[in-house]
Structures are given as structure tokens and as C-alpha cells.
Scaffold this active site. Sequence first.
Site, PDB file in Angstrom:
ATOM      1  N   HIS A  21       0.800  -1.229   0.000  1.00 44.51           N
ATOM      2  CA  HIS A  21       0.000   0.000   0.000  1.00 44.51           C
ATOM      3  C   HIS A  21       0.832   1.280   0.000  1.00 44.51           C
ATOM      4  O   HIS A  21       0.276   2.380  -0.146  1.00 44.51           O
ATOM      5  CB  HIS A  21      -1.002  -0.004   1.162  1.00 44.51           C
ATOM      6  N   ASP A  61      -9.869  -0.099   4.057  1.00 41.10           N
ATOM      7  CA  ASP A  61      -8.672  -0.715   4.650  1.00 41.10           C
ATOM      8  C   ASP A  61      -8.990  -1.074   6.098  1.00 41.10           C
ATOM      9  O   ASP A  61      -9.809  -0.407   6.745  1.00 41.10           O
ATOM     10  CB  ASP A  61      -7.542   0.333   4.603  1.00 41.10           C
ATOM     11  N   HIS A  77      -6.623  -0.711   8.136  1.00 42.91           N
ATOM     12  CA  HIS A  77      -5.681   0.231   8.755  1.00 42.91           C
ATOM     13  C   HIS A  77      -5.830   1.617   8.133  1.00 42.91           C
ATOM     14  O   HIS A  77      -6.229   1.736   6.971  1.00 42.91           O
ATOM     15  CB  HIS A  77      -4.240  -0.262   8.542  1.00 42.91           C
ATOM     16  N   ASP A  82      -3.231   3.744   7.642  1.00 40.33           N
ATOM     17  CA  ASP A  82      -2.047   4.033   6.817  1.00 40.33           C
ATOM     18  C   ASP A  82      -1.735   5.520   6.802  1.00 40.33           C
ATOM     19  O   ASP A  82      -1.354   6.087   5.778  1.00 40.33           O
ATOM     20  CB  ASP A  82      -2.243   3.516   5.375  1.00 40.33           C
ATOM     21  N   ASP A 133      -7.484  -1.716   0.022  1.00 37.97           N
ATOM     22  CA  ASP A 133      -6.553  -2.701   0.571  1.00 37.97           C
ATOM     23  C   ASP A 133      -7.349  -3.983   0.791  1.00 37.97           C
ATOM     24  O   ASP A 133      -8.386  -3.966   1.483  1.00 37.97           O
ATOM     25  CB  ASP A 133      -5.992  -2.174   1.897  1.00 37.97           C
ATOM     26  N   ASP A 171      -6.979  -6.232   2.698  1.00 38.91           N
ATOM     27  CA  ASP A 171      -7.152  -6.608   4.104  1.00 38.91           C
ATOM     28  C   ASP A 171      -8.352  -5.919   4.772  1.00 38.91           C
ATOM     29  O   ASP A 171      -8.663  -6.187   5.939  1.00 38.91           O
ATOM     30  CB  ASP A 171      -5.864  -6.432   4.916  1.00 38.91           C
ATOM     31  N   GLU A 178      -2.019  -5.268  -1.681  1.00 40.03           N
ATOM     32  CA  GLU A 178      -1.714  -6.147  -0.538  1.00 40.03           C
ATOM     33  C   GLU A 178      -2.189  -7.591  -0.704  1.00 40.03           C
ATOM     34  O   GLU A 178      -2.290  -8.323   0.281  1.00 40.03           O
ATOM     35  CB  GLU A 178      -2.228  -5.548   0.787  1.00 40.03           C
TER      36      GLU A 178
HETATM   37 MN    MN Z   1      -3.372  -0.480   3.653  1.00 37.86          MN
END
Ligand code: MN
Length: 342
Positions: A122, A145, A147, A149, A253, A255, A298
Site C-alpha cells: 500500500h 482498509d 488500517h 495508513d 486494501d 485486508d 496487498e
Molecule cells: Mn493499507
Amino acid sequence: MRSARTLQQLALSVSRRHHHHHHHQERSAGIIGAPFSKGQPRGGVESGPDLIRAAGLLQRLQEQGCAVKDYGNLTFEEVADDEPVGRVKRARAVGGANQRLSEAVRAVKKDGHTSVMLGGDHSLAIGSIHGHSAAVGELSVVWVDAHADINTALTSTTGNIHGQPMSYLLHELHAKVPVLPNFSWVKPCVSAKDLVYIGLRDVDPGEHYILELLGVKVFSMSEVDKLGVARVMEETCDYLSTRVKKPIHLSFDIDAIDPSVTPATGTPVVGGLTYREGVYITEHLCQTGLLSGVDLVEVNPLRGQTEQDVQSTVSTAVDLLLGCFGRRREGNHPTDYRLPEP
Ligand SMILES: [Mn+2]
């Protein structure tokens, strides 16, 4: 009377469908592979672009009436002596790769496509968003996401740049971000008010402070649970269009999706979006007509325990991208489809 009305309705629905397809035909995807993994410590994520292509992305986009141009994979220079800068790891490699990516995305946008950046990790959002903005001006960014980031080089505890990309892009954090080697080309190009997060569930204390300080709009998994994904998307688009309607950059992302569905990724976090919520997000953004650039990052085959783990992750990535380009779960057919005559 009844039959006349039925015919009229039929004609109307045919013309609506025609209109819809016309809209589909205008879409075109410009695909850039970015096989880059140095924004984080794990090998394997550089295979993402080729795996996503091998799962049939281009063909399936074409089958749903989307023009596709594949710009191939970028190549990145090896950087010797890429020693940590403070805590930040491999800054020179990440800076150089993103500079190249920024130019590539800018060129794809100048060619008139919706850019599709296949990562890679990412950290690549730095170049992708920078290049997108260089071509079209101010953007809305939807960041999906687990997260945020948004660590700065100084708040990051790991030093991995894939946990920092938003900090380099936001005007509001410019004074808080040290200039790293090979990063002098990066100019902040996103305002905090033009950023929306969806799916957050693993946010560092420094990041949480930044999100509050800047008043960033966040739909964490709590809001997804509370409101449902349809309301989240409605509020996301209302929020982003309260001022001027800007082109949308979606940075997805993998994830963000629950690891039971997409386990082959570097930093999985339980309690994520369902497959259906993920696809709904892409469908909704597609329908705005404003989606102008997409990242899908990712996907890491080496992080799957089984072949099935990898397949499920990659095919979900493909479905998310198809959703960005008009795939409808109700069914689809080519523009030139004709019923066979008996
Ligand atoms: Mn990310």
C-alpha cells in the site's frame, strides 16, 4: 389499453437499458501492474499484479463491456545502501518506485482511462494518488482498509512505509513529515476534508490522534455494523459531494475484507468487511460516475496457508475490480447481445 400500456412500458425499459449500456461503453480501464513489496517486510506481494491478471481480470472486464488497456508491469530499480532513515525502512526504494508509478498513472489518466493500479503493497498509493491528482486536479479519496495508513515517518513504530502513505499526501500533515531521500518530488495533493475511510479496525494511537485532529471522516467497522454498508456509502458520497463533485480515487486494501475471505495478505485483522459489503462499496462508487482511479493492493500469495486461501483472495480482488467497472450482481450482457431468432 392494458396492452398498449405494457408496450409503452416495455419501450421505456428498453430505452433505459440502452442508455445504461451506452454508459457502460464509455468506461475504460487502464491497468498498471506495480510488483513492489519494499513498503513492508514480507516477500510475495509483488506477485499480486500477475495473479490478478491470471485470474481473468482483463477478459472479464471486456466481457462486461469495458474497454481495457493493459500498460503492463512497471520495473523498479534496485537501490543499493538503502539504510533506514530514523526508523523508516527502504525510503529510497519506496520513493523511487512511487515516482515512477506517479508518472505512469498520470499518463494513463491523460490517455482518458480510469486508472487501475494493481499492487504491490500500500505504499504505492503515494504514487498512484499523486499521479492521478497531477492529471485531473483535486480528488476525493475513499480509502477502504483495516488500517488508516496515516502514520507519519515519526509516529510509525514499525518504520514500514505501507503504514504511512496518507501522511505524505495530505496538505494538513505537510509540516509534520520529514523529507526522506527520493521523496522530494512528492507534493501533498489531498485535503483532509476530501478523504473518507471505510473498514478501519486496527488504528495506532498516533494515527487515531491524527484522524481526530484533522477531523477526517471515518466509517470504522463499528459504523459499518451500526449503519449498514448501504447507509455508509450514501453518507460517504453525500459527504464528498457537499462542496464540489471531484473525481474519486478508490484505494482498496484487500485486508479490509475479513480474513476468512481474503486470508492471503500481509497484515490480516479479524472482524472485517464481508465479501458482499466489499462488492457493494465498489458497485456504489461505480454508480456515482465519478470513479476515476482505483488501487487494489496487498494481495500476497505467500501469506495464504493453502491454495484455496490464495484463490479466494485473488478472486475477491477481481470481483471488487469488476464492481468498479459496472458489473451488476443481477446479471449482465454485452451491448450487442441479440436474442436468437427461431
Ligand atoms: Mn493499507
